[in-house]
Write a protein that holds these residues in place. Structure first.
Motif, mmCIF file in Angstrom:
data_model
loop_
_atom_site.group_PDB
_atom_site.id
_atom_site.type_symbol
_atom_site.label_atom_id
_atom_site.label_comp_id
_atom_site.label_asym_id
_atom_site.label_seq_id
_atom_site.Cartn_x
_atom_site.Cartn_y
_atom_site.Cartn_z
ATOM 1 N N ALA A 55 7.399 0.591 4.748
ATOM 2 C CA ALA A 55 6.447 1.278 5.619
ATOM 3 C C ALA A 55 5.354 1.959 4.801
ATOM 4 N N VAL A 56 5.757 2.626 3.721
ATOM 5 C CA VAL A 56 4.780 3.249 2.826
ATOM 6 C C VAL A 56 3.858 2.191 2.232
ATOM 7 N N MET A 57 4.424 1.078 1.805
ATOM 8 C CA MET A 57 3.629 0.008 1.213
ATOM 9 C C MET A 57 2.576 -0.498 2.196
ATOM 10 N N THR A 58 2.959 -0.727 3.445
ATOM 11 C CA THR A 58 2.017 -1.248 4.439
ATOM 12 C C THR A 58 0.909 -0.253 4.723
ATOM 13 N N GLY A 59 1.281 1.001 5.031
ATOM 14 C CA GLY A 59 0.265 2.004 5.323
ATOM 15 C C GLY A 59 -0.653 2.265 4.148
ATOM 16 N N ALA A 60 -0.097 2.281 2.949
ATOM 17 C CA ALA A 60 -0.903 2.584 1.768
ATOM 18 C C ALA A 60 -1.856 1.440 1.424
ATOM 19 N N TYR A 61 -1.392 0.198 1.546
ATOM 20 C CA TYR A 61 -2.299 -0.922 1.275
ATOM 21 C C TYR A 61 -3.469 -0.939 2.254
ATOM 22 N N VAL A 62 -3.208 -0.591 3.507
ATOM 23 C CA VAL A 62 -4.286 -0.565 4.501
ATOM 24 C C VAL A 62 -5.294 0.535 4.182
ATOM 25 N N ALA A 63 -4.812 1.700 3.760
ATOM 26 C CA ALA A 63 -5.692 2.861 3.595
ATOM 27 C C ALA A 63 -6.238 3.045 2.186
ATOM 28 N N ALA A 64 -5.673 2.353 1.199
ATOM 29 C CA ALA A 64 -6.016 2.639 -0.204
ATOM 30 C C ALA A 64 -7.501 2.487 -0.485
ATOM 31 N N GLY A 65 -8.110 1.438 0.027
ATOM 32 C CA GLY A 65 -9.524 1.202 -0.256
ATOM 33 C C GLY A 65 -10.472 2.041 0.572
ATOM 34 N N VAL A 66 -9.936 2.793 1.537
ATOM 35 C CA VAL A 66 -10.774 3.601 2.419
ATOM 36 C C VAL A 66 -10.710 5.076 2.043
ATOM 37 N N SER A 67 -9.504 5.631 2.056
ATOM 38 C CA SER A 67 -9.339 7.076 1.828
ATOM 39 C C SER A 67 -8.569 7.408 0.561
ATOM 40 N N GLY A 68 -8.038 6.391 -0.116
ATOM 41 C CA GLY A 68 -7.176 6.636 -1.260
ATOM 42 C C GLY A 68 -5.707 6.641 -0.904
ATOM 43 N N ALA A 69 -5.385 6.592 0.396
ATOM 44 C CA ALA A 69 -4.003 6.460 0.886
ATOM 45 C C ALA A 69 -3.110 7.589 0.389
ATOM 46 N N HIS A 70 -3.515 8.831 0.661
ATOM 47 C CA HIS A 70 -2.595 9.941 0.393
ATOM 48 C C HIS A 70 -1.408 9.868 1.348
ATOM 49 N N LEU A 71 -1.683 9.838 2.649
ATOM 50 C CA LEU A 71 -0.698 9.688 3.724
ATOM 51 C C LEU A 71 0.355 10.796 3.732
ATOM 52 N N ASN A 72 0.095 11.882 3.032
ATOM 53 C CA ASN A 72 1.129 12.894 2.809
ATOM 54 C C ASN A 72 0.467 14.169 2.295
ATOM 55 N N PRO A 73 0.567 15.293 3.007
ATOM 56 C CA PRO A 73 -0.038 16.536 2.526
ATOM 57 C C PRO A 73 0.449 16.965 1.145
ATOM 58 N N ALA A 74 1.698 16.645 0.798
ATOM 59 C CA ALA A 74 2.198 16.994 -0.528
ATOM 60 C C ALA A 74 1.475 16.210 -1.614
ATOM 61 N N VAL A 75 1.152 14.952 -1.334
ATOM 62 C CA VAL A 75 0.369 14.154 -2.272
ATOM 63 C C VAL A 75 -1.052 14.693 -2.376
ATOM 64 N N THR A 76 -1.638 15.036 -1.241
ATOM 65 C CA THR A 76 -2.982 15.624 -1.239
ATOM 66 C C THR A 76 -3.009 16.898 -2.066
ATOM 67 N N LEU A 77 -2.004 17.744 -1.896
ATOM 68 C CA LEU A 77 -1.937 18.990 -2.658
ATOM 69 C C LEU A 77 -1.792 18.720 -4.148
ATOM 70 N N GLY A 78 -0.933 17.789 -4.518
ATOM 71 C CA GLY A 78 -0.768 17.451 -5.931
ATOM 72 C C GLY A 78 -2.051 16.932 -6.552
ATOM 73 N N LEU A 79 -2.779 16.084 -5.815
ATOM 74 C CA LEU A 79 -4.048 15.553 -6.319
ATOM 75 C C LEU A 79 -5.105 16.640 -6.417
ATOM 76 N N ALA A 80 -5.092 17.598 -5.496
ATOM 77 C CA ALA A 80 -6.043 18.708 -5.556
ATOM 78 C C ALA A 80 -5.764 19.592 -6.768
#
Length: 265
Positions: free
Chosen positions: A52-77
């Protein structure tokens, strides 16, 4: 180049919706008696969430970077690759996407939900139930809440938070060290596959105690949908536990971002 606000919104909403649709879908598939995957087990759940993560991330990676997770967003910030001004939009978009994905699971399994929640073996005869027992079911975890959000096998807030911190730390440090695109603001093509395998590994190794939310939006968005859906005999949404899969993953993501800055930058 950083994604635009529209890119963040569309990428995170669509990507997270697909993540929850397929992740919640695999839980529904093994839960309902009238499902061809009934009782497929924990390995199926862990692999299903990884895919599920693989599918959602491949779809979003080229658009938003595919964080898909506030914890990932926080780590990247914290790492400095995502602007702090973009963090609220990422988190709001991820949560909205998770709600949409949960609603789609309900639609896909509509008949199974109704059959399950009217099965006396599942919900019991509430007319003859003790008032306190009925009240506990309405306030606590209902019989299908696990399809939408997580819950602990042993309810110990300290242990539960620690489990979520550890699992999320593994996820986010793997993303920061192995999975980023050239701009560093999200997942690259190979990184998506790596992260999908890491999510499956976390599920198999660390998912037993709490069901491994490792993602505040993944838990909160579907829990809200569970509370809102007109499901008969659905029971409560277990709001007394809902803070754990929010606080734990955010701490884990922050710790991973901080460690990256100290040891890997």
């Amino acid at each position: 180049m950083n994604p635009s606000n529209w890119d963040i919104f569309t990428g995170e909403v669509v990507g997270t919706a697909l993540l929850i649709l397929l992740g919640g879908g695999v839980v529904a598939a093994i839960t309902f008696k009238k499902s061809k995957a009934y009782q497929a087990g924990w390995v199926a759940i862990s692999l299903g969430w990884g895919f599920a993560v693989m599918t959602g991330a491949y779809v979003a990676a080229g658009v938003s970077g595919a964080h898909l997770n506030p914890a990932v967003t926080l780590g990247l910030a914290i790492k400095g690759d995502t602007d702090w001004g973009d963090v609220p939009l990422y988190i709001a978009s991820e949560t909205l996407g998770a709600m949409i994905g949960a609603a789609l699971v309900w639609l896909a399994y509509y008949g199974q939900f109704r059959d399950h929640l009217t099965d006396p073996e599942v919900v019991g005869d509430r007319r003859d139930g003790e008032p306190k027992a009925i009240e506990a079911m309405e306030k606590g975890a209902g019989p299908v809440l696990g399809i939408f959000s997580t819950g602990p096998e042993i309810r110990n807030p300290v242990q539960n938070v620690m489990t979520e911190i550890i699992g999320t730390f593994v996820l986010v440090i793997a993303i920061l060290t192995q999975g980023l695109n050239q701009e560093g603001n999200g997942l690259g093509p190979l990184g998506v596959l790596i992260v999908a395998l890491v999510v499956a590994s976390i599920g198999l190794s660390l998912g037993g105690p709490t069901g491994y939310a490792i993602n505040p939006a993944r838990d909160l968005g579907p829990r809200i949908v569970h509370a809102l859906l007109p499901l008969p005999n659905k029971g409560g949404s277990d709001w007394s536990y809902a803070w754990v899969p929010i606080v734990g993953p955010l701490i884990g993501g922050a710790l991973a971002g901080g460690l990256y800055e100290l040891a890997f930058a």
